[in-house]
Structure formats: C-alpha cells, structure tokens
Design an enzyme around this catalytic site. Structure first.
Site, PDB file in Angstrom:
ATOM      1  N   GLU A  54      -8.667  30.578  79.067  1.00 47.64           N
ATOM      2  CA  GLU A  54      -7.634  30.332  78.976  1.00 47.64           C
ATOM      3  C   GLU A  54      -7.046  29.957  77.610  1.00 47.64           C
ATOM      4  OE1 GLU A  54      -4.464  26.189  78.500  1.00 47.64           O
ATOM      5  OE2 GLU A  54      -6.429  26.067  77.778  1.00 47.64           O
ATOM      6  N   GLU A  79      -8.810  29.290  71.197  1.00 49.50           N
ATOM      7  CA  GLU A  79      -7.276  28.631  70.507  1.00 49.50           C
ATOM      8  C   GLU A  79      -7.574  28.822  68.980  1.00 49.50           C
ATOM      9  OE1 GLU A  79      -4.161  26.835  68.166  1.00 49.50           O
ATOM     10  OE2 GLU A  79      -3.932  26.269  70.305  1.00 49.50           O
ATOM     11  N   ASP A 129       2.867  30.984  71.600  1.00 48.82           N
ATOM     12  CA  ASP A 129       4.350  30.996  70.351  1.00 48.82           C
ATOM     13  C   ASP A 129       5.129  32.374  71.181  1.00 48.82           C
ATOM     14  OD1 ASP A 129       6.265  31.562  68.490  1.00 48.82           O
ATOM     15  OD2 ASP A 129       4.543  30.977  67.098  1.00 48.82           O
ATOM     16  N   LYS A 133      12.179  35.736  66.588  1.00 50.21           N
ATOM     17  CA  LYS A 133      13.115  36.642  65.905  1.00 50.21           C
ATOM     18  C   LYS A 133      12.460  38.452  65.851  1.00 50.21           C
ATOM     19  CE  LYS A 133      13.852  32.976  62.478  1.00 50.21           C
ATOM     20  NZ  LYS A 133      13.952  32.461  60.453  1.00 50.21           N
ATOM     21  N   ASP A 165       8.310  28.352  78.220  1.00 48.69           N
ATOM     22  CA  ASP A 165       8.939  27.680  78.616  1.00 48.69           C
ATOM     23  C   ASP A 165      10.274  28.602  77.906  1.00 48.69           C
ATOM     24  OD1 ASP A 165       7.814  27.232  76.226  1.00 48.69           O
ATOM     25  OD2 ASP A 165      10.729  26.866  75.877  1.00 48.69           O
TER      26      ASP A 165
END
Length: 224
Positions: A54, A79, A129, A133, A165
């Site tokens: 993951e 992470e 993320d 922009k 999302d």
C-alpha cells in the site's frame, strides 16, 4: 504501545537506509542508497507468502485491517511522514500484526532502489495527494516513470488499484495507466465506491465532507 515510543534511529546528519523495529527507513536527500544491502522478502517476513504493497498509508487503518484479514499475505505500508509511520507502527504492535513491514520514505525512492522485479501481487494507492495546482503536478505519483516502475514490480496478473476522492486526478491517472497496463474495469475504467472499501482514515474524512470516492483497477498482463 504508543506512537511516540517509536524513535528515529539516526540524527539527520547521520541518516542512512536501515531497518529497525519493523520499519525500513529510506531517508530523503541521500546519495548512497545502493550501499545498503536490502534483505530478501523471505528474510524480512520469514516466509514465502505473497506480498502486497500500500502506498500513501496515512495512519495505517486500512493496511492493518488488510493484514489482520489474512495472515498468509504479507503487506508493505509506504508512508513518507514519520508522524504517520509512528501511528501505523503503534497499531501494528497493539494488534500484534506480524505480516506487515512499514517503509518510512518516498515511494519512488523505495521502488527504484529496493524493490525487485515481480515482487508484488498487488499495489494499492490510497488517497494520494492530488497536487491540484498545475505548477505542483510534477509531484504526483501517477506519472509515466513511476507507473512503469510499479508495473515492473508486479507479477504477471498482478493488480494496481487507486482510490481517490479527486475526479480530475483519477482521470489523469487512468490516462497514464492505460499506456502500460490493462484496465480491470470496463470504460470509463472506474467505479464509485459506496461502501466496503475499508477503514481508511482519509476515506472516512472525505465521506464526512460529502465527497465521492472513486476506485480504478489495472492488471499486468503477459508480455507487459
């Protein structure tokens, strides 16, 4: 076991890749990655079971849940933020999870230097993320070079899954993945996930804000 119980094994000036307390530390701004001798997956997990990975593991809710579901499957949680790595590590210890390795570092660096070909049955990227922009898009994970690297590390028949999302991010990621992998879902190659995806902290956050959750899956076929 509390998150703050996990300490960095080095000072910044003395940073180097190392494995301690079931965490593989891959420091940033470092030039001697190849000097570290990476153990085999069998040595790290003490078995020959399949391995899933993951990326963007956040606080670790999702990956710990997956590891608990089936102890015969090994998981790697990647992470980059140490504060979140601490939370994953705490959950892993408190739930007595033995089939999980945490990587503290950038996914691109970990893959390019330490993951061999055909290592993973599945790669899951959870709520990366989106860097919305335009000037920041160079930081997005789903770019050609890294998608090719993820493809390299999948076994034939292995699966790459993205949950997000952000619809624009989803569409851009699908465009890149279509160059190198076969879609696992019919056009437009994604679904709207209503429930049963897992206990991701980010999923719960975005759902609480009324955001839709999208999921896409791609497969590495023979000859790719």
């Amino acid at each position: 076991m509390k998150p703050q119980d996990l300490k960095l094994p080095y000072f910044w000036e003395e940073r180097s890749p190392q494995i301690a307390n079931h965490v593989f530390y891959v420091p940033n701004y470092y030039s001697r990655y190849e000097e570290f001798v990476m153990p085999t997956w069998q040595e790290l997990f003490a078995n020959n079971g399949p391995i899933c990975c993951e990326l963007c593991s956040g606080n670790g809710d999702w990956v710990v849940e997956q590891a608990l579901k089936d102890a015969s499957v090994n998981w790697i949680a990647v992470e980059k933020r140490f504060d979140r790595v601490r939370k994953i590590w705490s959950k892993m210890g408190n739930y007595r999870v033995n089939n999980l390795l945490i990587v503290c570092g950038e996914a691109q660096t970990f893959f390019s230097h330490y993951v061999s070909d055909a290592s993973f049955q599945k790669i899951v990227v959870n709520f990366p993320d989106p860097w919305p922009k335009f000037r920041h898009r160079k930081h997005r994970l789903f770019q050609d070079l890294f998608v090719q690297d993820m493809m390299r590390t999948l076994v034939v028949g292995g699966q790459l899954t993205l949950a997000t999302d952000d619809y624009n991010y989803l569409v851009n990621a699908i465009t890149v993945m279509l160059k190198y992998l076969s879609p696992g879902l019919k056009s437009p190659h994604y679904i709207n996930v209503k429930d049963n995806y897992g206990g991701s902290w980010f999923e719960n956050l975005w759902r609480s804000k009324g955001q839709e959750i999208f999921c896409t899956e791609f497969i590495k076929r023979v000859g790719i």
